[in-house]
Write a protein that holds these residues in place. Structure first.
Motif, PDB file in Angstrom:
ATOM      1  N   ILE A   1       0.799  -1.226   0.000  1.00  0.00           N
ATOM      2  CA  ILE A   1       0.000   0.000   0.000  1.00  0.00           C
ATOM      3  C   ILE A   1       0.832   1.276   0.000  1.00  0.00           C
ATOM      4  CG2 ILE A   1      -2.017  -1.060   1.090  1.00  0.00           C
ATOM      5  CD1 ILE A   1      -1.035   0.121   3.774  1.00  0.00           C
ATOM      6  N   ASP A   2       2.148   1.163   0.128  1.00  0.00           N
ATOM      7  CA  ASP A   2       2.910   2.415   0.235  1.00  0.00           C
ATOM      8  C   ASP A   2       2.995   3.133  -1.108  1.00  0.00           C
ATOM      9  OD1 ASP A   2       5.967   1.490  -0.751  1.00  0.00           O
ATOM     10  OD2 ASP A   2       4.757  -0.092   0.163  1.00  0.00           O
ATOM     11  N   ILE A   3       2.893   4.452  -1.004  1.00  0.00           N
ATOM     12  CA  ILE A   3       2.898   5.320  -2.183  1.00  0.00           C
ATOM     13  C   ILE A   3       4.209   6.089  -2.199  1.00  0.00           C
ATOM     14  CG2 ILE A   3       1.685   7.206  -3.354  1.00  0.00           C
ATOM     15  CD1 ILE A   3      -0.095   4.758  -2.866  1.00  0.00           C
TER      16      ILE A   3
ATOM     17  N   TRP B   1       4.404  19.484   5.278  1.00  0.00           N
ATOM     18  CA  TRP B   1       4.350  18.186   4.583  1.00  0.00           C
ATOM     19  C   TRP B   1       4.956  18.332   3.188  1.00  0.00           C
ATOM     20  CZ3 TRP B   1       1.006  14.292   7.022  1.00  0.00           C
ATOM     21  CH2 TRP B   1       1.029  13.056   6.362  1.00  0.00           C
TER      22      TRP B   1
ATOM     23  N   TYR C   1       5.382  16.163   0.366  1.00  0.00           N
ATOM     24  CA  TYR C   1       4.940  15.529  -0.886  1.00  0.00           C
ATOM     25  C   TYR C   1       3.454  15.193  -0.820  1.00  0.00           C
ATOM     26  CZ  TYR C   1       9.980  14.854  -0.975  1.00  0.00           C
ATOM     27  OH  TYR C   1      11.332  15.070  -0.908  1.00  0.00           O
TER      28      TYR C   1
ATOM     29  N   THR D   1       2.203  11.350  -0.520  1.00  0.00           N
ATOM     30  CA  THR D   1       2.324  10.661   0.771  1.00  0.00           C
ATOM     31  C   THR D   1       1.216  11.102   1.735  1.00  0.00           C
ATOM     32  OG1 THR D   1       3.916  12.254   1.647  1.00  0.00           O
ATOM     33  CG2 THR D   1       4.798  10.322   0.512  1.00  0.00           C
TER      34      THR D   1
ATOM     35  N   TYR E   1      -0.744   8.314   3.845  1.00  0.00           N
ATOM     36  CA  TYR E   1      -0.963   8.320   5.298  1.00  0.00           C
ATOM     37  C   TYR E   1      -2.449   8.254   5.645  1.00  0.00           C
ATOM     38  CZ  TYR E   1      -0.817   9.457  10.194  1.00  0.00           C
ATOM     39  OH  TYR E   1      -0.985   9.410  11.554  1.00  0.00           O
TER      40      TYR E   1
ATOM     41  N   ARG F   1      -3.658   4.661   5.042  1.00  0.00           N
ATOM     42  CA  ARG F   1      -3.171   3.609   5.947  1.00  0.00           C
ATOM     43  C   ARG F   1      -3.595   3.819   7.399  1.00  0.00           C
ATOM     44  NH1 ARG F   1       1.770   1.861   5.703  1.00  0.00           N
ATOM     45  NH2 ARG F   1       2.177   2.720   3.639  1.00  0.00           N
ATOM     46  N   ALA F   2      -3.763   5.067   7.813  1.00  0.00           N
ATOM     47  CA  ALA F   2      -3.883   5.316   9.250  1.00  0.00           C
ATOM     48  C   ALA F   2      -5.132   6.090   9.683  1.00  0.00           C
ATOM     49  CB  ALA F   2      -2.645   6.077   9.731  1.00  0.00           C
TER      50      ALA F   2
ATOM     51  N   GLN G   1      -8.677   7.557  12.610  1.00  0.00           N
ATOM     52  CA  GLN G   1      -7.978   6.772  13.634  1.00  0.00           C
ATOM     53  C   GLN G   1      -8.826   5.619  14.182  1.00  0.00           C
ATOM     54  OE1 GLN G   1      -7.182   8.382  17.658  1.00  0.00           O
ATOM     55  NE2 GLN G   1      -5.019   8.266  17.130  1.00  0.00           N
TER      56      GLN G   1
ATOM     57  N   PRO H   1      -9.082   2.825  10.437  1.00  0.00           N
ATOM     58  CA  PRO H   1      -8.145   2.981   9.319  1.00  0.00           C
ATOM     59  C   PRO H   1      -8.416   1.972   8.210  1.00  0.00           C
ATOM     60  CG  PRO H   1      -7.052   2.045  11.241  1.00  0.00           C
ATOM     61  CD  PRO H   1      -8.403   2.455  11.683  1.00  0.00           C
ATOM     62  N   GLN H   2      -8.013   2.336   6.997  1.00  0.00           N
ATOM     63  CA  GLN H   2      -8.189   1.514   5.791  1.00  0.00           C
ATOM     64  C   GLN H   2      -9.665   1.195   5.536  1.00  0.00           C
ATOM     65  OE1 GLN H   2      -5.074  -1.152   4.551  1.00  0.00           O
ATOM     66  NE2 GLN H   2      -3.881  -0.797   6.403  1.00  0.00           N
TER      67      GLN H   2
END
Lengths: 181, 425
Positions: A44-46, A107, A109, A112, A116, A119-120, A123, A126-127
């Motif tokens: 899942i990371d961008i 921040w 970029y 990202t 964030y 993914r998170a 709270q 998440p997802q």
């Protein structure tokens, strides 16, 4: 003799290509191959360049709705912060005595931000947001910071094209920076 | 006797024991300011020449504590968790450093920092995925991970924000630098597992991701991954606690705490860092000119006196042992110097063996307190020759808003009554 040389040359080039001593270690044959489907579900990371951003898009207008439903409880009606981080404002304050670090001021970029949030956030779940809603709420937060217009619709390409105000604000670690007594 | 009856007797006996201890606690009063481990007021009934009551009847039977717990008289020695945090899901809790001896932190007192709460993970359903720039992308079960050749090493872990540069400064050693602990870690060297997948040319970083609700993500340089990084499943001999990443965490010794990703589920080998929120918007160190330092991995040399320290009280003139801990992310502690005259002069403390790489080192200095006010402090020197700086020296370079990586000397003031307080507060 020639053959040995060739073998040696192959070995040397193989080691050089890999470049790490660890490669010379024994392998234990432990673990199962990861399937493409397994990787796709977790990968899942961008990247900061927008690589791995999913298809889809979201508008500032839709983002306002998502934000009001999912985000205001912690981040405030206008992203001014509360239990959660402040998201808006602070541009021009980083070199002052009271720097205010937000998505807009700090921040580096835009892609990202998507990473964030997806993914998170939120709270408590998440997802849980669709990719479209993550694009939308990213667009809304960027619009609150004056980085995209209020009629913006963001997708992988347009999100990656945004230059964040503080993109060039980071320096590498120069420590040790304090010397002996 | 049936098993059931035995169980019942055990329960009753331990309940009686607990009630007795509780009554003693309620009846006694802790010595002022001595933290959790203060002695109780004495009734005299158990002192010589009398026979103590705990000798006149059998104690608790075997099995009253299937998993042992500290004496009820030590119930004040607990994690230092602020009651006024804005929230407790992304939050931290501190080790009570001033109440501990030696260099190993008990697992129940190990400091905590979570970004999305503490997940409850079934190890049978936990997987580690290793993919990206590798020849063979792999998935490992916990049984798989434990099949690899294992290794145990002692290392400290420290949060990068320990403490901040601005007032109000903490009152106790725990308030100041309690986001610090040290344990014996058991697991497999990361390089062994990477070798299983085969790194490809151009692999420079590994993105580590947790299986928590924050899916916390940090990029680790490949040099560290191939050096002393470990995949850890046990801590001080037992499986990791949930708060420490059960069933699997990354350990990158000497690097800031949040990089030691807990509940590790994924390692992605890449050519450049992922620039996640945690390594850009969060764990970067702001400077007075408006820039911010990124990828500030190492925890530099640091020390603190834990006894006497803030919140404690010297009860008598004469001999007082000064003791504390020192550590460095760059290797071994070479020397610790202590000053008892507000920094006018310094003398070498004795280092307790073993002195280990990237581990806490216990130091001691015998001292005679003459009953007059004093300022005591320690400074660490590591094997690179680096000397722990003062707060003023750090602030001169970094300003007061840098937030992370404050490794300043922290002096304690002792007043004429023996009360110890933070000399910089």
């Amino acid at each position: 003799m020639r053959r040995l040389d060739l073998k040696l040359a192959l070995l040397v080039s193989a080691i050089a290509a890999v470049g790490f001593a660890a490669q010379a270690e024994e392998r234990y044959g432990i673990g199962q191959p990861a399937t493409q489907a397994e990787i796709a579900g977790w990968n899942i990371d961008i990247g900061r360049d927008g690589s791995n951003l999913p298809p889809g898009s979201g508008s500032v207008e839709r983002g306002r709705v998502v934000f009001s439903e999912q985000c205001v409880a912690c981040h405030g009606d206008n992203g001014q912060g509360g239990i959660g981080d402040r998201l808006v404002g602070g541009q021009g304050t980083l070199a002052s005595a009271k720097p205010i670090r937000t998505v807009g001021s700090y921040w580096p970029y835009a892609p990202t931000l998507f990473d964030y949030i997806r993914r998170a956030m939120p709270q408590n779940a998440p997802q849980s947001l669709s990719n479209e809603d993550v694009y939308a709420v990213s667009a809304y937060i960027l619009s609150l910071n004056g980085i995209v217009p209020q009629d913006a619709v963001l997708d992988a390409k347009s999100l990656a094209a945004i230059k964040m105000p503080n993109r060039d604000g980071f320096v590498s670690d120069p420590r040790p920076d304090v010397h002996d007594h | 006797m049936s098993e059931q009856t035995t169980d019942k007797r055990v329960r009753e006996a331990s309940r009686r024991h607990f009630l007795q201890a509780g009554a003693a606690l309620a009846g006694g009063s802790a010595v002022a300011g001595l933290g959790g481990s203060g002695a109780l007021a004495e009734s005299g009934n158990n002192l010589p020449p009398n026979v103590p009551e705990w000798m006149k009847a059998p104690g608790a039977p075997m099995g009253s504590q299937p998993y042992g717990a500290p004496s009820t008289y030590e119930k004040g020695v607990i994690k230092n968790i602020s009651k006024t945090l804005p929230q407790y899901i992304s939050a931290s809790g501190r080790t009570p450093l001033q109440d501990l001896d030696g260099i190993i932190t008990p697992n129940g007192l190990f400091y905590e920092r979570h970004h999305g709460g503490v997940p409850t993970i079934d190890p049978a359903e936990h997987r580690l995925m290793l993919h990206g720039m590798v020849d063979r992308p792999l998935v490992f079960t916990m049984d798989d991970i434990r099949r690899f050749p294992s290794q145990s090493r002692i290392h400290f872990l420290e949060c990068s924000g320990n403490p901040v540069y601005t007032k109000p400064y903490g009152k106790t050693a725990s308030d100041l630098v309690g986001l610090l602990s040290c344990a014996e870690w058991t697991g497999v060297p990361l390089k062994t597992v990477l070798n299983e997948a085969g790194l490809q040319a151009g692999a420079k970083w590994i993105v580590a991701e947790g299986a928590d609700a924050a899916a916390l993500t940090r990029s680790i340089p490949i040099e560290k991954c191939l050096d002393d990084a470990m995949l850890v499943y046990s801590q001080n001999g037992e499986r990791l606690r949930p708060q420490q990443g059960y069933p699997l965490r990354l350990l990158v010794p000497g690097f800031e705490g949040n990089m030691n990703v807990k509940w590790l589920r994924r390692l992605k080998v890449v050519a450049e860092p992922v620039y996640s929120r945690e390594e850009t918007s969060k764990y970067t160190d702001p400077m007075p000119d408006g820039t911010a330092r990124e990828f500030t991995f190492y925890m530099e040399a640091k020390s603190i006196i834990t006894r006497p320290s803030g919140g404690q009280k010297l009860t008598a003139k004469g001999f007082q042992e000064i003791t504390g801990i020192a550590w460095s992310g760059h290797g071994k502690i070479k020397r610790v110097e202590v000053s008892v005259d507000d920094g006018e002069s310094w003398q070498d403390a004795t280092l307790q063996e073993p002195v280990l790489t990237r581990a806490l080192t216990r130091f001691r200095l015998p001292w005679h307190w003459d009953g007059t006010p004093a300022v005591i402090q320690s400074r660490a020197i590591d094997e690179t020759g680096y000397v722990q700086p003062t707060l003023a020296e750090l602030v001169a370079v970094r300003g007061v808003n840098s937030f992370y990586h404050n490794n300043a000397i922290w002096p304690w003031r002792i007043d004429a009554n023996g009360e110890v307080s933070n000399a910089q507060a």
